[in-house]
Design an enzyme around this catalytic site. Sequence first.
Site, PDB file in Angstrom:
ATOM      1  CB  THR A  87      -0.872   0.025   1.248  1.00  0.00           C
ATOM      2  OG1 THR A  87      -1.579  -1.222   1.399  1.00  0.00           O
ATOM      3  CG2 THR A  87      -1.984   1.053   0.981  1.00  0.00           C
ATOM      4  CG  ASN A 114       8.477   0.111  -7.525  1.00  0.00           C
ATOM      5  OD1 ASN A 114       7.888  -0.899  -8.001  1.00  0.00           O
ATOM      6  ND2 ASN A 114       8.490   1.309  -8.360  1.00  0.00           N
ATOM      7  CG  HIS A 142       3.120   7.082 -14.595  1.00  0.00           C
ATOM      8  ND1 HIS A 142       4.392   7.796 -14.595  1.00  0.00           N
ATOM      9  CD2 HIS A 142       2.833   5.911 -13.983  1.00  0.00           C
ATOM     10  CE1 HIS A 142       5.097   6.979 -13.505  1.00  0.00           C
ATOM     11  NE2 HIS A 142       4.522   5.877 -13.105  1.00  0.00           N
ATOM     12  CE  LYS A 146       1.779   8.691 -10.965  1.00  0.00           C
ATOM     13  NZ  LYS A 146       1.515   8.079  -9.708  1.00  0.00           N
ATOM     14  N   GLY A 152       5.529   8.886  -7.570  1.00  0.00           N
ATOM     15  CA  GLY A 152       6.619   8.538  -6.362  1.00  0.00           C
ATOM     16  C   GLY A 152       7.763   7.864  -6.753  1.00  0.00           C
ATOM     17  CB  THR A 153       8.907   5.440  -9.076  1.00  0.00           C
ATOM     18  OG1 THR A 153       8.117   4.522  -8.872  1.00  0.00           O
ATOM     19  CG2 THR A 153      10.217   4.901  -9.550  1.00  0.00           C
TER      20      THR A 153
HETATM   21  P1  NAD Z   1      -7.543  -1.306  -5.806  1.00  0.00           P
HETATM   22  O1  NAD Z   1      -8.266  -0.142  -5.329  1.00  0.00           O
HETATM   23  O2  NAD Z   1      -7.830  -2.058  -6.741  1.00  0.00           O
HETATM   24  O3  NAD Z   1      -7.674  -2.135  -4.304  1.00  0.00           O
HETATM   25  C1  NAD Z   1      -7.554  -1.925  -3.033  1.00  0.00           C
HETATM   26  C2  NAD Z   1      -8.454  -2.865  -2.330  1.00  0.00           C
HETATM   27  O4  NAD Z   1      -8.500  -2.686  -0.927  1.00  0.00           O
HETATM   28  C3  NAD Z   1     -10.206  -2.797  -2.815  1.00  0.00           C
HETATM   29  O5  NAD Z   1     -10.480  -4.179  -3.333  1.00  0.00           O
HETATM   30  C4  NAD Z   1     -10.826  -2.406  -1.404  1.00  0.00           C
HETATM   31  O6  NAD Z   1     -12.159  -3.029  -1.474  1.00  0.00           O
HETATM   32  C5  NAD Z   1      -9.730  -3.012  -0.440  1.00  0.00           C
HETATM   33  N1  NAD Z   1      -9.810  -2.561   0.960  1.00  0.00           N
HETATM   34  C6  NAD Z   1     -10.543  -1.147   1.429  1.00  0.00           C
HETATM   35  N2  NAD Z   1     -10.456  -1.023   2.557  1.00  0.00           N
HETATM   36  C7  NAD Z   1      -9.761  -2.395   3.143  1.00  0.00           C
HETATM   37  C8  NAD Z   1      -9.716  -2.915   4.462  1.00  0.00           C
HETATM   38  N3  NAD Z   1      -9.929  -2.034   5.589  1.00  0.00           N
HETATM   39  N4  NAD Z   1      -9.113  -4.012   4.404  1.00  0.00           N
HETATM   40  C9  NAD Z   1      -8.834  -4.670   3.522  1.00  0.00           C
HETATM   41  N5  NAD Z   1      -9.076  -4.228   2.263  1.00  0.00           N
HETATM   42  C10 NAD Z   1      -9.645  -3.314   1.959  1.00  0.00           C
HETATM   43  O7  NAD Z   1      -6.047  -0.758  -5.524  1.00  0.00           O
HETATM   44  P2  NAD Z   1      -4.653  -1.613  -6.131  1.00  0.00           P
HETATM   45  O8  NAD Z   1      -4.510  -1.076  -7.694  1.00  0.00           O
HETATM   46  O9  NAD Z   1      -4.783  -2.932  -5.830  1.00  0.00           O
HETATM   47  O10 NAD Z   1      -3.711  -0.819  -5.266  1.00  0.00           O
HETATM   48  C11 NAD Z   1      -3.420  -1.108  -3.646  1.00  0.00           C
HETATM   49  C12 NAD Z   1      -2.465  -0.205  -3.166  1.00  0.00           C
HETATM   50  O11 NAD Z   1      -1.295  -0.735  -3.627  1.00  0.00           O
HETATM   51  C13 NAD Z   1      -2.388   1.195  -3.513  1.00  0.00           C
HETATM   52  O12 NAD Z   1      -2.080   2.023  -2.617  1.00  0.00           O
HETATM   53  C14 NAD Z   1      -1.237   1.116  -4.754  1.00  0.00           C
HETATM   54  O13 NAD Z   1      -0.791   2.471  -5.119  1.00  0.00           O
HETATM   55  C15 NAD Z   1      -0.261   0.230  -4.243  1.00  0.00           C
HETATM   56  N6  NAD Z   1       0.534  -0.495  -5.272  1.00  0.00           N
HETATM   57  C16 NAD Z   1       1.782  -0.549  -4.536  1.00  0.00           C
HETATM   58  C17 NAD Z   1       2.594  -1.121  -5.498  1.00  0.00           C
HETATM   59  C18 NAD Z   1       4.330  -1.550  -5.086  1.00  0.00           C
HETATM   60  O14 NAD Z   1       5.120  -2.116  -5.677  1.00  0.00           O
HETATM   61  N7  NAD Z   1       4.447  -1.197  -3.768  1.00  0.00           N
HETATM   62  C19 NAD Z   1       2.425  -1.731  -6.800  1.00  0.00           C
HETATM   63  C20 NAD Z   1       0.796  -1.433  -7.395  1.00  0.00           C
HETATM   64  C21 NAD Z   1       0.158  -0.732  -6.234  1.00  0.00           C
END
Ligand code: NAD
Length: 251
Positions: A87, A114, A142, A146, A152-153
């Site tokens: 997240t 990342n 991107h 977006k 952020g990267t």
């Molecule tokens: P998304 O919106 O598709 O999925 C998020 C999910 O979380 C949803 O299904 C939602 O219902 C669920 N959710 C909401 N509240 C919740 C709770 N309290 N407990 C559990 N689940 C809950 O988003 P995404 O595209 O899957 O991205 C998720 C996160 O990951 C974002 O913050 C995104 O920026 C990040 N991300 C990070 C990387 C990385 O490499 N670190 C890569 C891709 C995305």
Amino acid sequence: MTRVAVSGAAGRMGRLVAAGIAAADDLDLVAAYDPAHPGTDAGGVEVTADPAAVGAAEVVVEFTRPDVVMANLADWQRLGVHAVVGTSGFDADRIAAAVELFGSGPPNCLIAPNFSIGAVLMMHFAEQAAPHFTAAEIVEMHHDRKSDAPSGTALATARRMRPGGRRHVESEELAAGARGADVEGVTVHAVRLPGLLAHQLVVLGHEGETLTIRHDTTDRASFLPGVLLAVRNVGSLPGVTVGIEGLLGLA
Ligand code: NAD
């Protein structure tokens, strides 16, 4: 077999990770938690709205939202489950709060801004190259959905390119913004277009030569190997770890 749960299991990343864990021979997907989508399928497991289900796992992978992640981490710590967190939104204050919560573990917590191995290497190479060049510019590109810029990267890359080689080259702008943003001496340009996913060029220059380091993400699947690497190793990383650099032998 390591027992693994996914939190945010019905999201774009959650479904991808759940399927990747279900397909791995050494990992067992035991719970898929997402309070907004109970009853749906993630990696062949029925999604539950009950956070207690995560307690059946040794490791939970969290891909949720910045506004819910800290409360979830408190639950996972209480349940004694190691957390692998993708997240976004982990600034210095949040990392400090995670360190406070997990202490020296167990359970442990690995937070990675990342998980893409290519992106992590690109940032590492840019950091290594920076001291050897007079100036550097980043072009990040991107998709048009977006909402923020620069990425952020790109910000993280610019900040890591210290202490050497950073100088924003001044030039009169005939159109506002033509020279991009100055992030700690590195000029950053953000391109937004339909058809792109996530791409970044780091261009470094000095007299007579330039070096370009380029990374392209063409599919979210790029994040999965890094996530699985973290899942397999978080149990042996005491307390809180930030990034997968150490697991790639880069730290
Ligand atoms: P998304 O919106 O598709 O999925 C998020 C999910 O979380 C949803 O299904 C939602 O219902 C669920 N959710 C909401 N509240 C919740 C709770 N309290 N407990 C559990 N689940 C809950 O988003 P995404 O595209 O899957 O991205 C998720 C996160 O990951 C974002 O913050 C995104 O920026 C990040 N991300 C990070 C990387 C990385 O490499 N670190 C890569 C891709 C995305």
